[in-house]
Design an enzyme around this catalytic site. Structure first.
Site, PDB file in Angstrom:
ATOM      1  N   GLY A  46       0.838  -1.192   0.000  1.00 26.37           N
ATOM      2  CA  GLY A  46       0.000   0.000   0.000  1.00 26.37           C
ATOM      3  C   GLY A  46       0.872   1.240   0.000  1.00 26.37           C
ATOM      4  N   GLN A  51       3.304   9.899   1.779  1.00 24.50           N
ATOM      5  CA  GLN A  51       4.597   9.210   1.614  1.00 24.50           C
ATOM      6  C   GLN A  51       5.343   9.673   0.369  1.00 24.50           C
ATOM      7  OE1 GLN A  51       2.720   5.113   2.359  1.00 24.50           O
ATOM      8  NE2 GLN A  51       4.772   4.883   3.214  1.00 24.50           N
ATOM      9  N   CYS A  89       6.814  -0.513   6.847  1.00 26.09           N
ATOM     10  CA  CYS A  89       6.392   0.707   6.158  1.00 26.09           C
ATOM     11  C   CYS A  89       7.516   1.169   5.237  1.00 26.09           C
ATOM     12  CB  CYS A  89       6.078   1.795   7.187  1.00 26.09           C
ATOM     13  SG  CYS A  89       5.507   3.340   6.456  1.00 26.09           S
ATOM     14  N   LEU A  90       7.147   1.551   4.019  1.00 24.72           N
ATOM     15  CA  LEU A  90       8.160   2.029   3.064  1.00 24.72           C
ATOM     16  C   LEU A  90       8.816   3.313   3.559  1.00 24.72           C
ATOM     17  CD1 LEU A  90       6.272   1.319  -0.292  1.00 24.72           C
ATOM     18  CD2 LEU A  90       8.145  -0.011   0.719  1.00 24.72           C
ATOM     19  N   HIS A 131      -3.269   0.858   8.462  1.00 22.51           N
ATOM     20  CA  HIS A 131      -1.936   1.463   8.327  1.00 22.51           C
ATOM     21  C   HIS A 131      -1.994   2.700   7.423  1.00 22.51           C
ATOM     22  CE1 HIS A 131       2.592   0.908   7.701  1.00 22.51           C
ATOM     23  NE2 HIS A 131       2.280   1.711   6.696  1.00 22.51           N
ATOM     24  N   GLU A 132      -2.717   2.578   6.297  1.00 25.54           N
ATOM     25  CA  GLU A 132      -2.767   3.687   5.324  1.00 25.54           C
ATOM     26  C   GLU A 132      -3.628   4.844   5.842  1.00 25.54           C
ATOM     27  OE1 GLU A 132      -0.592   3.423   3.312  1.00 25.54           O
ATOM     28  OE2 GLU A 132      -0.337   1.267   3.055  1.00 25.54           O
ATOM     29  N   HIS A 135      -1.617   6.911   8.105  1.00 31.24           N
ATOM     30  CA  HIS A 135      -0.721   7.849   7.399  1.00 31.24           C
ATOM     31  C   HIS A 135      -1.434   9.172   7.113  1.00 31.24           C
ATOM     32  CE1 HIS A 135       3.086   5.917   6.432  1.00 31.24           C
ATOM     33  NE2 HIS A 135       2.491   4.827   5.967  1.00 31.24           N
TER      34      HIS A 135
HETATM   35  O1  GNR Z   1       4.444  -2.666   2.101  1.00 27.15           O
HETATM   36  C1  GNR Z   1       3.829  -2.571   3.149  1.00 27.15           C
HETATM   37  N1  GNR Z   1       3.543  -3.687   3.830  1.00 27.15           N
HETATM   38  C2  GNR Z   1       2.726  -3.704   4.934  1.00 27.15           C
HETATM   39  C3  GNR Z   1       2.749  -4.828   5.753  1.00 27.15           C
HETATM   40  C4  GNR Z   1       1.945  -4.896   6.850  1.00 27.15           C
HETATM   41  C5  GNR Z   1       1.093  -3.859   7.133  1.00 27.15           C
HETATM   42  C6  GNR Z   1       1.061  -2.723   6.348  1.00 27.15           C
HETATM   43  C7  GNR Z   1       1.862  -2.660   5.238  1.00 27.15           C
HETATM   44  S1  GNR Z   1       1.800  -1.258   4.238  1.00 27.15           S
HETATM   45  C8  GNR Z   1       3.450  -1.229   3.666  1.00 27.15           C
HETATM   46  C9  GNR Z   1       3.669  -0.130   2.653  1.00 27.15           C
HETATM   47  C10 GNR Z   1       3.491   1.204   3.319  1.00 27.15           C
HETATM   48  O2  GNR Z   1       4.355   1.776   3.926  1.00 27.15           O
HETATM   49  N2  GNR Z   1       2.311   1.759   3.238  1.00 27.15           N
HETATM   50  O3  GNR Z   1       2.073   2.923   3.841  1.00 27.15           O
HETATM   51 NI    NI Z   2       3.425   2.967   5.523  1.00 31.68          NI
END
Ligand code: GNR
Ligand code: NI
Length: 166
Positions: A46, A51, A89-90, A131-132, A135
């Site tokens: 995601g 980001q 998270c990236l 998670h998104e 953000h």
């Molecule tokens: O690549 C991603 N893997 C992930 C794994 C577990 C829970 C959430 C994620 S999202 C993350 C990419 C990212 O940073 N999205 O904001």
């Molecule tokens: Ni993330």
């Protein structure tokens, strides 16, 4: 299409609240395309607009369930159960941590035609939605980690160790 630079933890933009999208524009469609390309280029599940430095409520996801999702102005409207597992998270490169999230969520959002829809996700999709959406509020998973934030290299070493034992 083009890839965009990913902002990493420490960058103030990741702590800011994103603004709702009021109407679709060619620039936003381009941004969404670029977000997918950037996400795939980094093997992410995601990506949220902040980001890539844009403070708008836009999320793209592909958690390998065969679907691509675009969520504009997403709002979680129901949560059910809980799951505890690994998250990365990236914007926090090379790290992972254990986070508890709802097992199922319902999210209301707009699509690229600015039409409302409701998406139900469970498991990894539910985790990714949470998670998104975080953000977009300027929140990172690192503040929810149970125990230590760990290095991916430790994980690889452990996996190598398991292979040696096998
Ligand atoms: O690549 C991603 N893997 C992930 C794994 C577990 C829970 C959430 C994620 S999202 C993350 C990419 C990212 O940073 N999205 O904001
Ligand atoms: Ni993330």
């Amino acid at each position: 299409m083009a890839t965009r630079n990913i902002r990493v933890i420490g960058d103030e933009i990741l702590t800011k609240k994103c603004k709702p999208v009021r109407f679709m524009t060619p620039r936003i469609l381009q941004l969404i395309d670029d977000m997918f390309e950037t996400m795939y280029g980094q093997n992410g599940a995601g990506l949220a607009a902040p980001q890539v430095g844009i403070l708008k409520q836009i999320v793209v996801m592909d958690v390998d369930d065969g679907n691509q999702y675009v969520l504009i102005n997403p709002e979680i409207i129901e949560e059910e159960g809980s799951q505890t597992g690994s998250e990365g998270c990236l914007s926090v490169p090379g790290k992972y941590g254990i986070v508890t999230r709802p097992e199922k969520v319902k999210v209301k959002a707009l699509d690229t035609d600015m039409k409302e829809f409701v998406l139900e996700g469970e498991g990894l999709l539910a985790r990714c939605i949470c998670h998104e959406v975080a953000h977009l509020r300027g929140e990172l998973y690192v503040d929810l980690v149970e125990g230590e934030l760990r290095d991916n290299s430790e994980l690889e070493e452990e996996e190598e160790g398991e292979e040696e034992q096998a």
